[in-house]
Scaffold this motif. Structure first.
Motif, PDB file in Angstrom:
ATOM      1  N   ARG A 128      50.250  14.541  -6.185  1.00 46.74           N
ATOM      2  CA  ARG A 128      49.708  16.096  -6.233  1.00 46.74           C
ATOM      3  C   ARG A 128      48.518  16.352  -5.429  1.00 46.74           C
ATOM      4  O   ARG A 128      48.500  17.317  -4.766  1.00 46.74           O
ATOM      5  N   ARG A 131      49.717  17.188  -1.927  1.00 47.57           N
ATOM      6  CA  ARG A 131      50.199  18.340  -1.821  1.00 47.57           C
ATOM      7  C   ARG A 131      49.165  19.317  -1.647  1.00 47.57           C
ATOM      8  O   ARG A 131      49.178  20.336  -0.836  1.00 47.57           O
ATOM      9  N   ASP A 132      48.148  19.180  -2.600  1.00 44.14           N
ATOM     10  CA  ASP A 132      47.133  20.206  -2.612  1.00 44.14           C
ATOM     11  C   ASP A 132      46.304  20.337  -1.352  1.00 44.14           C
ATOM     12  O   ASP A 132      46.123  21.556  -0.855  1.00 44.14           O
ATOM     13  N   CYS A 133      46.209  19.376  -0.717  1.00 38.77           N
ATOM     14  CA  CYS A 133      45.178  19.336   0.660  1.00 38.77           C
ATOM     15  C   CYS A 133      46.122  19.940   1.576  1.00 38.77           C
ATOM     16  O   CYS A 133      45.391  20.531   2.603  1.00 38.77           O
ATOM     17  N   SER A 135      48.423  22.340   1.178  1.00 40.98           N
ATOM     18  CA  SER A 135      48.721  23.424   1.093  1.00 40.98           C
ATOM     19  C   SER A 135      47.434  24.522   1.333  1.00 40.98           C
ATOM     20  O   SER A 135      47.454  25.401   1.666  1.00 40.98           O
TER      21      SER A 135
ATOM     22  N   LYS B 183      49.165  15.213 -11.904  1.00 40.16           N
ATOM     23  CA  LYS B 183      49.109  16.733 -11.948  1.00 40.16           C
ATOM     24  C   LYS B 183      48.101  17.645 -12.332  1.00 40.16           C
ATOM     25  O   LYS B 183      47.685  18.430 -11.869  1.00 40.16           O
ATOM     26  N   ASP B 186      42.411  14.025 -11.295  1.00 38.86           N
ATOM     27  CA  ASP B 186      42.152  13.306  -9.994  1.00 38.86           C
ATOM     28  C   ASP B 186      41.954  11.766 -10.234  1.00 38.86           C
ATOM     29  O   ASP B 186      40.967  11.496 -11.020  1.00 38.86           O
TER      30      ASP B 186
END
Ligand code: ZN
Ligand code: ZN
Lengths: 195, 385
Positions: A128, A131-133, A135, B183, B186
């Protein structure tokens, strides 16, 4: 089964898996002793630490004697948690994630030894977070996860070398596993650059 | 905030008065566990498979230097995340605050292999800590296969345990749980060292794959020393029934990988699941073959005597009972004791442990009473009908 060195019955059957290659040895007790067959159980980290720190010649410490005091040349403290390297040596446990960077110079060879030469993480990355980085196109955070572009290339290069070696050694199972890993890591690393 | 149980189970007679909180452990823990089902690949030799991964939250110190406030916050964050997972039809998450659980409940969790001994005590390997350290465990019911320890040596230790040789399925379980937790939180991660752990021996994948193997054949043919030496040389650790620091009773051994950096999860899995364990299984089967060949009568005598002792003894220590049950198990899987059911033997492996024994008898027992209750239980379950 006969001993592979003499005619006696083989009583020691050893399987060595080294760098993915499997080798079997079948020896009688006396030939095994001669061959210096290791019967050392897995070294706990503390023992590994002390034998590594004191060097192989220092030998095991006798429990009754106070441990030789080595004056620290300069006390390095982790900025994250204040742990010193001496404290880590004592317990075998680090204080916080930042300790890995703070002590990286002394820690790296130790880690490599504990992991049979492994020094670069291969395998899963936090999905996740990656993916965040991507997007958000957050290059700084991406570097924190994957390393600099140069580090990423180095890592792929070392995987390619390991793969080439496995192929040379005709270790096809290991080669197949490394090929999968290389494909996955390439996607991971390059996906990072193209976005 | 433990998830409400839709239909609380009725309690047996002689239970304590209803606690204010929903009972965490009072119901269900007398029954067997899935990992002792005796099913799955190579289950004649492999009792169970277990995969565990270590994770730490980014932005928090490790347990070694964390203040109480940090620990409480880590616990709260992880608990909230775990209790909000979508688990699918018919499943629910059991949460146990270990700092407020009774010693008996904690011991039962250790015996069911849901928490480590250190986690039960609230202690780190250094000896620091104590019973009231804020910590917990989450278990997905009803299978009791997937669980998460919070504030053990690392903030999170996720595990899956299954019957037989099933490391690949266990790995898929913890991989799923890892992603679900990540999700919302971190993890501490380093591009070169991978997932960061308090102890550098776990860094990288943070992955520990282990299988519990029953190796009485190798023991009886005198080849166990060699097999375990071989395993050590393969970079594996072999330990007894209840993990770290425990003696192997009944010839049950836990075999696990020791390196976590430089090999991917898939590569570690392949080495153990496809190469090393099948090889050890092969050695054990070969040894059993020899026991059933020219040494058949001696072997039959040994396992039948073990059964005889379990059927007639009035006092049994845990170690002795384990030893005898191990022999009976060998007899059953080799077809020498057709009158004994394998499930019964597996059930007893758990039921004779101190905390479970107390749950089954419904009272607190002194060590002497335990020996007697243990023998009663073995006679009742294995006795001649
Ligand atoms: Zn020889
Ligand atoms: Zn630190």
């Amino acid at each position: 089964m006969r001993c592979e060195r003499c005619e006696r019955e083989a009583t020691i059957h050893e399987v060595i898996i080294h760098q993915g290659k499997t080798r079997e040895r079948h020896l009688c007790e006396s030939c095994a002793r001669e061959a210096g067959l290791s019967s050392d159980p897995h070294m706990p980290i503390s023992k590994l630490l002390s034998s590594f720190m004191l060097g192989p010649t220092a030998g095991p410490q006798s429990p009754g004697k106070p441990r030789p005091h080595q004056p620290a040349k300069s006390v390095v403290r982790c900025a994250g948690c204040g742990t010193t390297y001496a404290a880590f040596k004592e317990t075998g446990l680090l204080g916080c994630p930042a300790c890995y960077e703070a002590f990286s110079e002394r820690l790296s060879p130790l880690i490599e030894r504990a992991h049979e030469g492994g020094c670069h993480h291969v395998g899963k990355f936090p999905r996740r977070a990656l993916r965040d980085c991507r997007s958000l196109n957050d290059r700084d955070r991406l570097e924190v996860l994957l390393g600099s572009i140069r580090e990423r290339q180095e890592r792929l290069e070392s995987l390619r070398k390991a793969l080439a070696k496995a192929v040379r050694d005709e270790d096809y199972e290991r080669a197949a596993a490394l090929r999968d890993e290389l494909g996955r890591m390439t996607d991971l690393m390059e996906g990072a650059e193209t976005e | 905030m433990t998830e409400p149980d839709p239909k609380p189970k009725s309690h047996g007679a002689g239970d304590l008065p209803e606690p204010k909180q929903p009972p965490a452990l009072s119901s269900g823990f007398e029954r067997g566990v899935e990992w002792l089902r005796g099913a799955g690949d190579a289950s004649d030799v492999v009792l169970s498979s277990r995969v565990r991964i270590a994770r730490n939250l980014a932005g928090f110190p490790f347990m070694t230097t964390a203040e109480r406030a940090d620990r409480a916050q880590v616990l709260e964050l992880c608990k909230r995340r775990l209790m909000n997972l979508a688990l699918g039809e018919g499943r629910r998450m059991l949460w146990v605050d270990l700092h407020t659980a009774t010693p008996d409940e904690r011991d039962a969790l250790v015996e069911r292999q849901l928490i480590s001994r250190n986690h039960a005590k609230g202690k780190l390997s250094t000896g620091a800590g104590g019973q009231d350290e804020p910590r917990g465990v989450a278990v997905i019911l009803p299978e009791e296969r997937i669980s998460a320890m919070i504030n053990e040596e690392d903030h999170l230790r996720l595990q899956s345990i299954r019957s037989g040789l099933a490391l690949d399925e266990c790995l898929a379980d913890v991989d799923w749980l890892d992603d679900e937790i990540e999700k919302g939180l971190d993890f501490a991660f380093h591009p070169r060292f991978g997932y960061l752990t308090a102890c550098p021996t776990n860094v990288g994948t943070g992955l520990r794959l282990s299988v519990m193997m029953h190796l009485p054949g190798l023991k009886m043919t005198g080849e166990l020393e060699k097999a375990s030496r071989a395993a050590h040389d393969m970079g594996l650790a072999i330990r007894g029934f209840h993990g770290e620091g425990s003696e192997a009773n009944g010839e049950f051994y836990q075999v696990s990988n020791q390196t976590t950096l430089g090999k991917s999860d898939a590569m570690l899995l392949r080495e153990l699941n496809d190469e090393i364990v099948p090889r050890l299984v092969g050695y054990e089967r070969h040894a059993r073959g020899r026991l059933l060949g020219d040494r058949r009568e001696t072997t039959h005598d040994t396992v039948a005597r073990a059964l005889g002792t379990l059927r007639h003894a009035r006092l049994l220590r845990a170690a002795e009972a384990m030893e005898l049950l191990g022999l009976v198990r060998l007899g059953v899987v080799c077809g020498l004791l057709p009158e004994v059911n394998l499930d019964t033997v597996h059930g007893l492996l758990l039921a004779i442990q101190p905390a479970h024994l107390q749950r089954i008898t419904g009272r607190v027992l002194t060590p002497a009473e335990r020996r007697s209750a243990r023998a009663d239980l073995c006679r009742a379950r294995l006795g001649l009908r």
